[in-house]
Design a protein around this motif. Structure first.
Motif, PDB file in Angstrom:
ATOM      1  N   SER A  30       0.821  -1.209   0.000  1.00 34.04           N
ATOM      2  CA  SER A  30       0.000   0.000   0.000  1.00 34.04           C
ATOM      3  C   SER A  30       0.859   1.265   0.000  1.00 34.04           C
ATOM      4  CB  SER A  30      -0.923   0.015   1.219  1.00 34.04           C
ATOM      5  OG  SER A  30      -1.643   1.229   1.280  1.00 34.04           O
ATOM      6  N   ASP A  31       0.353   2.285  -0.687  1.00 36.68           N
ATOM      7  CA  ASP A  31       0.989   3.601  -0.684  1.00 36.68           C
ATOM      8  C   ASP A  31       0.168   4.609   0.106  1.00 36.68           C
ATOM      9  OD1 ASP A  31       3.198   2.922  -2.246  1.00 36.68           O
ATOM     10  OD2 ASP A  31       2.112   3.239  -4.127  1.00 36.68           O
ATOM     11  N   SER A  32      -0.791   4.100   0.896  1.00 41.31           N
ATOM     12  CA  SER A  32      -1.661   4.994   1.671  1.00 41.31           C
ATOM     13  C   SER A  32      -1.409   4.808   3.157  1.00 41.31           C
ATOM     14  CB  SER A  32      -3.133   4.715   1.353  1.00 41.31           C
ATOM     15  OG  SER A  32      -3.978   5.410   2.254  1.00 41.31           O
ATOM     16  N   PRO A  33      -0.876   5.809   3.852  1.00 42.96           N
ATOM     17  CA  PRO A  33      -0.684   5.692   5.304  1.00 42.96           C
ATOM     18  C   PRO A  33      -1.993   5.433   6.041  1.00 42.96           C
ATOM     19  CG  PRO A  33       0.583   7.541   4.438  1.00 42.96           C
ATOM     20  CD  PRO A  33      -0.292   7.070   3.333  1.00 42.96           C
ATOM     21  N   ASP A  34      -3.083   6.065   5.607  1.00 41.55           N
ATOM     22  CA  ASP A  34      -4.376   5.849   6.279  1.00 41.55           C
ATOM     23  C   ASP A  34      -4.831   4.399   6.138  1.00 41.55           C
ATOM     24  OD1 ASP A  34      -4.474   8.437   7.097  1.00 41.55           O
ATOM     25  OD2 ASP A  34      -5.858   9.122   5.538  1.00 41.55           O
ATOM     26  N   PHE A  35      -4.627   3.812   4.967  1.00 38.78           N
ATOM     27  CA  PHE A  35      -4.985   2.413   4.754  1.00 38.78           C
ATOM     28  C   PHE A  35      -4.201   1.519   5.702  1.00 38.78           C
ATOM     29  CE2 PHE A  35      -4.222  -1.689   2.727  1.00 38.78           C
ATOM     30  CZ  PHE A  35      -5.501  -2.085   2.393  1.00 38.78           C
ATOM     31  N   ILE A  36      -2.919   1.794   5.834  1.00 44.97           N
ATOM     32  CA  ILE A  36      -2.059   0.981   6.697  1.00 44.97           C
ATOM     33  C   ILE A  36      -2.512   1.096   8.149  1.00 44.97           C
ATOM     34  CG2 ILE A  36       0.299   0.718   7.584  1.00 44.97           C
ATOM     35  CD1 ILE A  36       1.270   1.691   4.797  1.00 44.97           C
ATOM     36  N   GLY A 158       8.179   2.172   4.159  1.00 48.70           N
ATOM     37  CA  GLY A 158       8.217   1.956   2.706  1.00 48.70           C
ATOM     38  C   GLY A 158       7.324   2.936   1.974  1.00 48.70           C
ATOM     39  N   CYS A 159       6.147   3.166   2.555  1.00 50.05           N
ATOM     40  CA  CYS A 159       5.214   4.128   1.954  1.00 50.05           C
ATOM     41  C   CYS A 159       5.839   5.521   1.918  1.00 50.05           C
ATOM     42  CB  CYS A 159       3.921   4.139   2.762  1.00 50.05           C
ATOM     43  SG  CYS A 159       2.675   5.279   2.140  1.00 50.05           S
ATOM     44  N   SER A 160       6.497   5.886   3.019  1.00 50.51           N
ATOM     45  CA  SER A 160       7.153   7.194   3.080  1.00 50.51           C
ATOM     46  C   SER A 160       8.291   7.287   2.068  1.00 50.51           C
ATOM     47  CB  SER A 160       7.681   7.432   4.498  1.00 50.51           C
ATOM     48  OG  SER A 160       8.429   8.624   4.558  1.00 50.51           O
ATOM     49  N   ALA A 161       9.082   6.186   1.990  1.00 52.26           N
ATOM     50  CA  ALA A 161      10.200   6.191   1.033  1.00 52.26           C
ATOM     51  C   ALA A 161       9.688   6.295  -0.397  1.00 52.26           C
ATOM     52  CB  ALA A 161      11.047   4.938   1.220  1.00 52.26           C
ATOM     53  N   ARG A 162       8.614   5.504  -0.682  1.00 54.15           N
ATOM     54  CA  ARG A 162       8.052   5.572  -2.034  1.00 54.15           C
ATOM     55  C   ARG A 162       7.438   6.938  -2.301  1.00 54.15           C
ATOM     56  NH1 ARG A 162       6.504   0.404  -0.532  1.00 54.15           N
ATOM     57  NH2 ARG A 162       4.370   1.079  -0.050  1.00 54.15           N
ATOM     58  N   GLY A 163       6.819   7.501  -1.246  1.00 55.24           N
ATOM     59  CA  GLY A 163       6.242   8.835  -1.407  1.00 55.24           C
ATOM     60  C   GLY A 163       7.311   9.875  -1.680  1.00 55.24           C
ATOM     61  N   ASN A 169      10.599  12.258  -7.981  1.00 61.97           N
ATOM     62  CA  ASN A 169      10.417  12.004  -9.417  1.00 61.97           C
ATOM     63  C   ASN A 169       9.512  13.052 -10.049  1.00 61.97           C
ATOM     64  OD1 ASN A 169      12.073   9.777  -9.490  1.00 61.97           O
ATOM     65  ND2 ASN A 169      10.422   8.302  -9.130  1.00 61.97           N
ATOM     66  N   ARG A 170       8.429  13.383  -9.348  1.00 65.75           N
ATOM     67  CA  ARG A 170       7.532  14.397  -9.885  1.00 65.75           C
ATOM     68  C   ARG A 170       8.226  15.748  -9.976  1.00 65.75           C
ATOM     69  NH1 ARG A 170       1.412  14.565  -8.137  1.00 65.75           N
ATOM     70  NH2 ARG A 170       1.655  16.163  -9.741  1.00 65.75           N
ATOM     71  N   LYS A 171       9.031  16.040  -8.947  1.00 63.52           N
ATOM     72  CA  LYS A 171       9.777  17.298  -8.970  1.00 63.52           C
ATOM     73  C   LYS A 171      10.771  17.307 -10.126  1.00 63.52           C
ATOM     74  CE  LYS A 171      12.184  20.369  -5.756  1.00 63.52           C
ATOM     75  NZ  LYS A 171      12.716  20.518  -4.392  1.00 63.52           N
ATOM     76  N   LEU A 172      11.437  16.160 -10.335  1.00 68.87           N
ATOM     77  CA  LEU A 172      12.391  16.050 -11.442  1.00 68.87           C
ATOM     78  C   LEU A 172      11.673  16.159 -12.776  1.00 68.87           C
ATOM     79  CD1 LEU A 172      15.254  15.539 -12.449  1.00 68.87           C
ATOM     80  CD2 LEU A 172      14.806  13.082 -12.254  1.00 68.87           C
ATOM     81  N   GLU A 173      10.528  15.460 -12.877  1.00 65.88           N
ATOM     82  CA  GLU A 173       9.751  15.529 -14.113  1.00 65.88           C
ATOM     83  C   GLU A 173       9.292  16.953 -14.398  1.00 65.88           C
ATOM     84  OE1 GLU A 173       6.579  12.805 -13.600  1.00 65.88           O
ATOM     85  OE2 GLU A 173       7.831  11.009 -13.839  1.00 65.88           O
ATOM     86  N   ARG A 174       8.915  17.632 -13.315  1.00 66.57           N
ATOM     87  CA  ARG A 174       8.480  19.022 -13.482  1.00 66.57           C
ATOM     88  C   ARG A 174       9.618  19.890 -14.002  1.00 66.57           C
ATOM     89  NH1 ARG A 174       6.917  23.041  -8.503  1.00 66.57           N
ATOM     90  NH2 ARG A 174       5.782  24.644  -9.675  1.00 66.57           N
ATOM     91  N   ARG A 175      10.812  19.683 -13.432  1.00 62.40           N
ATOM     92  CA  ARG A 175      11.957  20.476 -13.878  1.00 62.40           C
ATOM     93  C   ARG A 175      12.327  20.147 -15.316  1.00 62.40           C
ATOM     94  NH1 ARG A 175      14.435  23.341  -9.869  1.00 62.40           N
ATOM     95  NH2 ARG A 175      16.249  23.644 -11.178  1.00 62.40           N
TER      96      ARG A 175
END
Length: 570
Positions: A30-36, A158-163, A169-175
């Motif tokens: 999961s990538d959702s802290p609330d789900f976990i 893991g969720c935090s690391a992936r986040g 990645n999004r920041k890099l993609e934006r740049r």
């Protein structure tokens, strides 16, 4: 009340292991802290038969503070409560909650406060009520709870690391996207060569890349800023612009509403200002409104700075190109005007038995305000003239063309010389403003009588060189064009004996300046020809031009130079 380590002598059944493995798979994917966290609570509540459970999440800034964000079961009183752990850990290294926090937990029938940790990182505290049977959790229960918490903590890490990775990645993609956008914008700005097109492209880029619809561009002209584009409801105050240019790129937060320099700009909806710089010099200012449904950040400001540099570079290129086009057009116009003016001068000077005539004009610009003429009147007579219009360049050349046209039109009427001068004066006076005038010299050479009759209309007196000395030809009247002819022009007359020479010239000859700011002068001109009876008229012109060039060597020509020489051969 806080527990953390696995209890000693605890056991876990194979059934529990299978359940833990399934839970581990579910949470770690999961990538959702609330789900976990929700599944953590539901698992423990189902396993132990709990009526209530909650999670207090660690504060981002205060390591001792926890916020209760998820509550399950009948523990509604815990929702939104804040828990605080003691600043001093236990002797065994574990931390414990402050007494006030213990009191909150007691009021809500929370029997267990278990840390949710991974390594040195504490994610929060798991709060568990007592089972429905009101029994205490056994060692096996606590062991199972510790394993579930560990699995959840690992999943959260893991969720935090992936986040974080996803954010990076999004920041890099934006740049990368913005670098690509800047590259494309630079090509488009360089391809556009008109001022308005570049400003439109800037507006399209702001809207397409940053969803900004309100903006203004003020360009610096001299020491002032003038708006080239304004998409705000009204134009921002111009007096604020130098202040903003000095401050550099900046965003206007809520505090701008109370800043005396920024309050009015903030009221208009301006949320950022970016100087438009080129080679370290501010050439303009970009004012930006709010992004649609999104706040502006430092990366936006950095992008805007790069974008405005491209835009101002394109505007400067367009300006230089336009200046070059205008300069080329002007040079072409001047070239054509020079050809026309050259065509107004006599192509071939009259040839008279026993006399020689030579002339030359050197304009200080492509077109000038000096002219000479030699008009055949019939019966061997020739009307010679030299004139000098006030001013230089195109305006002077146009007035000179007017003078030449009038002189040639009137010359064919065979008028007395005094009346000829008067009519030319009246024509010039009627067609020019009061600040324009012409100095002129007219003379009629009559070879059959050996005479030269003349009128000097305020011109530099020509010199008559003869064996007995040098005379100045100064008889005449007022300069042309200043006022209508009220007093007739007087006519002078000289006789030209063999060897005599008359030199007509404009003030560009005698006032030619050296590098030392010394004028060529009348004395030097007279000394150049006194006693030289054997030279031809052409040689006389060449000698004068050469001597003037020697005098002015290294200095810029300050005025048009015109010479006309007539001599009677020995």
């Amino acid at each position: 009340m806080m527990e953390s380590a696995l209890p000693q002598d605890a056991t876990v059944t194979s059934l529990d292991i299978n359940a833990l493995l399934e839970l581990s798979r579910l949470l770690i994917e999961s990538d959702s802290p609330d789900f976990i966290l929700n599944n953590l609570l539901l698992t423990l509540m189902g396993k132990f038969g709990l009526g209530r459970a909650a999670v207090a999440v660690a504060d981002a800034n205060d390591p001792h503070l926890f916020h209760t964000t998820i509550v399950k079961g009948s523990g509604g009183g815990l929702a939104g409560s804040q828990l605080r752990r003691a600043a001093t850990p236990k002797s065994n290294g574990e931390f414990e909650l402050e007494p006030a926090t213990d009191a909150i937990l007691d009021r809500n029938n929370i029997g267990y406060a278990l840390p949710l940790q991974f390594g040195e990182r504490t994610f929060g505290v798991v709060l568990l009520g007592k089972p429905f049977t009101n029994r205490e959790l056994s060692q096996n229960d606590l062991t199972y709870a510790a394993l579930v918490r560990t699995i959840a903590a690992i999943a959260l890490e893991g969720c935090s690391a992936r986040g974080s990775l996803h954010h990076a990645n999004r920041k890099l993609e934006r740049r990368v996207h913005r670098l690509r956008s800047l590259f494309e914008a630079s090509q488009e700005f360089n391809a556009l060569l008109d001022h308005d097109g570049i400003l439109r492209l800037l507006g399209y880029t702001l809207m397409g890349e940053m969803t900004i619809s309100k903006y203004a561009v003020a360009l610096k002209i001299g020491e002032e800023y003038r708006f080239a584009v304004n998409r705000f409801p009204q134009a921002p105050l111009a007096e604020c612009l130098p202040f903003l240019a000095e401050r550099g790129p900046m965003m206007f937060g809520p505090e701008a509403a109370t800043d005396p320099h920024l309050a009015e700009l903030h009221r208009l909806g301006i949320r950022a200002s970016v100087p438009m710089e080129m080679q370290g010099e501010t050439r303009g200012l970009l004012l930006i409104g709010q992004r649609l449904n999104q706040m502006m950040d430092d990366e936006d400001l950095e992008y805007l700075g790069a974008l405005t540099s491209l835009a101002i570079g394109g505007l400067e290129t367009a300006r230089l190109l336009q200046e070059m086009i205008e300069k080329n057009r002007l040079e072409e116009d001047l070239r054509i005007a020079a050809e026309i003016q050259k065509g107004l001068l006599p192509l071939v000077l009259p040839t008279l038995p026993g006399y020689q005539i030579a002339a030359r004009t050197i304009p200080t610009q492509q077109v000038g305000g000096d002219c000479y003429d030699a008009i055949e009147l019939g019966e061997g007579r020739v009307l010679l003239s030299v004139a000098d219009v006030s001013g230089k360049g195109t305006p002077a050349s146009l007035l000179m063309a007017n003078f030449q046209a009038a002189l040639r039109a009137l010359a064919g009427l065979n008028l007395p010389l005094s009346e000829l001068a008067a009519r030319v004066n009246d024509i010039i006076n009627g067609n020019t403003s009061a600040d324009k005038f012409i100095t002129a010299f007219f003379g009629i050479l009559d070879p059959s009588e050996g005479t030269f009759r003349y009128v000097n209309a305020g011109h530099n007196p020509p010199y008559h060189f003869h064996k007995n000395g040098t005379d100045a030809l100064d008889v005449g009247g007022l300069i042309l064009g200043v006022m209508p002819t009220l007093i007739p022009y007087q006519v002078g007359e000289i006789s030209m004996a063999p060897g005599d020479m008359v030199v007509l010239y404009t003030d560009g000859v005698t006032e030619a300046m050296s590098k030392q700011r010394e004028e060529y002068g009348d004395d030097r001109l007279q000394a150049l020809f006194a006693g030289n009876y054997s030279i031809t008229a052409e040689q006389a012109v060449d000698r004068a031009c050469y001597d003037i060039a020697i005098h002015t060597q290294g200095a810029a020509q300050s005025d048009d130079i015109t010479l006309l020489v007539v001599n009677r051969q020995v």
